[in-house]
Design a protein around this motif. Structure first.
Motif, PDB file in Angstrom:
ATOM      1  N   GLY A 199      13.121  28.619  39.431  1.00 47.96           N
ATOM      2  CA  GLY A 199      13.805  29.363  40.479  1.00 47.96           C
ATOM      3  C   GLY A 199      14.393  30.688  40.051  1.00 47.96           C
ATOM      4  O   GLY A 199      14.997  31.395  40.874  1.00 47.96           O
ATOM      5  N   MET A 200      14.219  31.065  38.789  1.00 43.27           N
ATOM      6  CA  MET A 200      14.837  32.300  38.301  1.00 43.27           C
ATOM      7  C   MET A 200      14.072  33.526  38.796  1.00 43.27           C
ATOM      8  O   MET A 200      12.849  33.597  38.697  1.00 43.27           O
ATOM      9  CB  MET A 200      14.890  32.311  36.776  1.00 43.27           C
ATOM     10  N   ALA A 201      14.789  34.484  39.340  1.00 42.37           N
ATOM     11  CA  ALA A 201      14.170  35.697  39.863  1.00 42.37           C
ATOM     12  C   ALA A 201      13.574  36.540  38.741  1.00 42.37           C
ATOM     13  O   ALA A 201      14.090  36.555  37.615  1.00 42.37           O
ATOM     14  CB  ALA A 201      15.202  36.518  40.633  1.00 42.37           C
ATOM     15  N   GLU A 202      12.501  37.235  39.053  1.00 44.30           N
ATOM     16  CA  GLU A 202      11.837  38.066  38.053  1.00 44.30           C
ATOM     17  C   GLU A 202      12.749  39.175  37.540  1.00 44.30           C
ATOM     18  O   GLU A 202      12.645  39.612  36.399  1.00 44.30           O
ATOM     19  CB  GLU A 202      10.564  38.680  38.653  1.00 44.30           C
ATOM     20  N   ASN A 203      13.645  39.650  38.396  1.00 42.88           N
ATOM     21  CA  ASN A 203      14.521  40.757  38.003  1.00 42.88           C
ATOM     22  C   ASN A 203      15.887  40.294  37.510  1.00 42.88           C
ATOM     23  O   ASN A 203      16.824  41.093  37.392  1.00 42.88           O
ATOM     24  CB  ASN A 203      14.694  41.727  39.170  1.00 42.88           C
ATOM     25  N   ASN A 204      16.027  38.999  37.232  1.00 46.32           N
ATOM     26  CA  ASN A 204      17.289  38.494  36.691  1.00 46.32           C
ATOM     27  C   ASN A 204      17.541  39.133  35.324  1.00 46.32           C
ATOM     28  O   ASN A 204      16.708  39.036  34.421  1.00 46.32           O
ATOM     29  CB  ASN A 204      17.211  36.971  36.539  1.00 46.32           C
TER      30      ASN A 204
END
Length: 218
Positions: A199-204
């Protein structure tokens, strides 16, 4: 200066059956710790017949080069994860190393055991993610089983890098807050790690540091 050649067998054995390489941490090896201690004027037992105990050994792959290079030394690895120990025992069987033994023990089981005296005791992995009271109990146990000139090494994360580890630790503690056994806590932590990875966003901004840590948990 003496140079010790580590047989290729030990390095080659540090892979899983599917060919995936297992990461080795040279800084957690007895030979590295002895060298660092020497630099600071601390004399530690010779490696040739050293007795090594690693708490949080994972698969024990990190001990394979040491045990191969010093066949008269002995090493014991302990971890709370039965799957890691099972993989490690398969690695030992493939490598033919006879001076390394791995055991799966939970914390309460460990503190009730008496493995004898050891020259190098290394704490890493889950055994460093403890509350203060439990950490003191583990360290007291280690001191009871340390030889007179032995060395205790604790893997300790420092800021700023440790902030990412603290984030995961808080997430795992929250996710496993209702667990009633160590096995449930481990399963809950792995489930949380999988959920965070997917679930981690690519731009995290923490993605680059969190993903390798999550991979270690899984």
């Amino acid at each position: 200066m003496t140079t010790t050649v580590v047989p290729e067998l030990a390095a080659a054995s540090a892979t899983l059956p599917n060919g995936a390489a297992l990461p080795l941490n040279g800084r957690a090896s007895p030979q590295y710790l002895r060298a660092v201690a020497k630099m600071y004027g601390v004399e530690t037992p010779a490696l040739g017949a050293a007795r090594v105990l690693v708490l949080g050994c994972d698969t024990g792959a990190n001990l394979l080069p040491f045990c191969s290079a010093w066949p008269h030394a002995t090493a014991i690895g302990i971890d709370i994860d039965p799957q890691s120990i099972e993989q490690g025992q398969a690695l030992i069987a493939r490598s033919g190393i006879a001076n390394l033994n791995l055991y799966c023990l939970q914390l309460d089981e460990l503190l009730s055991e008496s493995p004898g005296e050891h020259d190098y005791i290394i704490l890493q992995g889950m055994f460093t993610l403890l509350d203060n009271a439990t950490r003191e109990a583990v360290l007291a146990w280690c001191r009871q089983h340390l030889s007179p000139s032995g060395l205790i090494s604790v893997q300790w994360s420092c800021y700023p890098g440790a902030r990412s580890e603290e984030t995961l630790r808080d997430a795992f503690l929250l996710h496993s807050s209702l667990a009633t056994s160590e096995e449930e806590k481990i399963d809950s932590a792995r489930a949380a790690a999988t959920w965070l990875s997917l679930g981690m966003a690519e731009n995290n901004p923490q993605r680059a540091t969190l993903l390798p840590l999550l991979a270690d948990v899984n």
